[in-house]
Design a protein around this motif. Sequence first.
Motif, short mmCIF file in Angstrom:
data_model
loop_
_atom_site.label_atom_id
_atom_site.label_comp_id
_atom_site.label_asym_id
_atom_site.label_seq_id
_atom_site.Cartn_x
_atom_site.Cartn_y
_atom_site.Cartn_z
N TYR A 128 4.62 1.94 31.24
CA TYR A 128 4.20 0.68 31.82
C TYR A 128 2.61 0.65 31.67
O TYR A 128 2.07 -0.30 31.08
N CYS A 129 2.06 1.77 32.07
CA CYS A 129 0.58 1.89 31.75
C CYS A 129 0.10 1.75 30.54
O CYS A 129 -0.82 1.01 30.01
N ALA A 130 0.92 2.48 29.48
CA ALA A 130 0.82 2.28 28.08
C ALA A 130 0.60 1.02 27.50
O ALA A 130 -0.20 0.44 26.77
N LEU A 131 1.85 0.13 28.04
CA LEU A 131 1.80 -1.18 27.44
C LEU A 131 0.70 -1.92 28.11
O LEU A 131 -0.03 -2.87 27.22
N ILE A 132 0.21 -1.86 29.35
CA ILE A 132 -1.00 -2.51 30.00
C ILE A 132 -2.16 -2.18 28.94
O ILE A 132 -3.00 -2.99 28.74
N ALA A 133 -2.46 -0.87 28.70
CA ALA A 133 -3.63 -0.62 27.82
C ALA A 133 -3.56 -1.12 26.45
O ALA A 133 -4.56 -1.45 25.86
N ALA A 134 -2.50 -1.12 26.02
CA ALA A 134 -2.32 -1.65 24.48
C ALA A 134 -2.60 -3.08 24.55
O ALA A 134 -3.04 -3.56 23.79
N ALA A 135 -2.27 -3.91 25.67
CA ALA A 135 -2.39 -5.26 25.32
C ALA A 135 -3.91 -5.66 25.91
O ALA A 135 -4.68 -6.53 25.23
N ALA A 136 -4.55 -4.52 26.64
CA ALA A 136 -5.95 -4.66 26.75
C ALA A 136 -6.89 -4.53 25.56
O ALA A 136 -7.69 -5.39 25.18
N PHE A 137 -6.53 -3.49 24.84
CA PHE A 137 -6.88 -3.25 23.25
C PHE A 137 -6.91 -4.46 22.47
O PHE A 137 -7.78 -4.87 21.89
N GLU A 138 -5.59 -5.15 22.52
CA GLU A 138 -5.49 -6.25 21.73
C GLU A 138 -6.46 -7.36 22.09
O GLU A 138 -7.09 -8.32 21.18
N ALA A 235 1.06 -8.22 29.81
CA ALA A 235 0.83 -7.17 28.74
C ALA A 235 1.89 -7.67 27.72
O ALA A 235 1.64 -7.57 26.42
N VAL A 236 3.25 -7.54 28.06
CA VAL A 236 4.10 -7.65 27.29
C VAL A 236 4.19 -9.10 26.25
O VAL A 236 4.37 -8.98 25.29
N LEU A 237 3.99 -10.23 27.29
CA LEU A 237 3.86 -11.31 26.66
C LEU A 237 2.65 -11.33 25.41
O LEU A 237 3.03 -12.08 24.62
N THR A 238 1.42 -10.80 25.90
CA THR A 238 0.52 -10.74 24.94
C THR A 238 0.85 -9.96 23.71
O THR A 238 0.39 -10.56 22.49
N LEU A 239 1.35 -8.93 23.81
CA LEU A 239 1.84 -8.05 22.61
C LEU A 239 2.81 -8.67 21.71
O LEU A 239 2.68 -8.69 20.63
#
Length: 415
Positions: A128-138, A235-239
């Motif tokens: 979960y934290c990896a997904l949130i971090a990836a979305a923040a990066f995007e 995060a998931v929706l943004t990705l």
Amino acid sequence: MTEIQLPDQAADTPRPLDLSRPVVLHTLTFLEEGEDVTVGRQDINSFCVLPADGAALLKELGAGRTPEEVASWYAQTYDQEVNMQDFLEAMEELGFLAADAAEVRQVAPVRWQRLGRAVFSPPAMAGYCALIAAAAFEMARDHRLLPQYHNLFFSPYVMVISLTIYLLQVPLVALHEGFHALAGRRLGLNTSFGFGRRLWFIVVETSMDGLVTVPRRKRYWPILCGMFADLLSIAVLTLIGAAARRPDGSEPLAAAICLTLAFATLIRFLWQFYFYLRTDMYFVAVTVLGCVDLHEAARRINSNRMWRLLRRTDKLADEEELHPTDRRVGRWYSWLLILGYGFSLGTALAFGLPAALKVVQLMWDHVAHSTGAGGVLDTVVFVLVNLAQGAFLGFLFLRERRRRRTAVKLQHVIA
């Protein structure tokens, strides 16, 4: 949850009970917190707060002694008399007393407990934290992916926008409440869903009454995990929105809808900080402060302030009936409650009104400029849906008032 208090005078006995025979208690839990003890049945979600001597009294009854023997023990131990008949009637109202040993229900294992442990296991949390971090990066790389107001208007038809948000938010709201429920099940608590009202808002709520029997340090995650689920949804929706974009940077409909839902979810996340509406952050504050029913205490204090200003002292409610912590904290929290309601009204006028005017303008354009049957249908359906929502809100309001009027107040049982 009910608070059982210790009065100075004995109450009248409404009906006689056989105090010479032992009583049978259902399986109860006891959680000591300071001078109070939370007692309850987890199988029916019935709980109350007893003073330490009241909890000791209940434990003696559960040990098989007769009420007469326990009353004598209480008088010798605490140097005061106990109105045992009133106490037993109060416990019966709470569902703590059983007719006989055969009626005692053993607490069955909670379903979905293993699923709750898996959903919140360390590997799952790391994902979960990896997904949130990836979305923040995007979002940092492309600011157009940030949740923003303009994402709402992906269609010129108001009803298309409304239905998209209403319908596609259902699984996201379910995820929020599902995280609450599974976090409670993980601790062995029965949880359930229902509808409620906060001011003019219709909300879905997860009932976790049994959380009051869990040590305080273990309560925070079941309360906060719903907000974590919202961040995960954003995060998931943004990705997905970023992945669906075309190479030239244009947004297909799927990407636009994902970004719309991400913005709507962010609004729901921020709404949790409106603690005066008994949102998730309110329960965090109540847990930190050690309150029992702070909202009701603040409402009673504010109501008394109003009646004093109107010089209607005959309408004053007894604040001494409130839990001492609720009464102490409620003195200043009651002012925050008033400010909070004012803030909600102010933000509705400052932000909700412009959005509402935009919606009205779109509907007017459909009707005034003859945009065809689709535009008129869009306007009519939008009005009907909002009327239905208003009717459901009225139903919830009336149901809430009816429950308040029929609620049984269990107090003044030990003298």
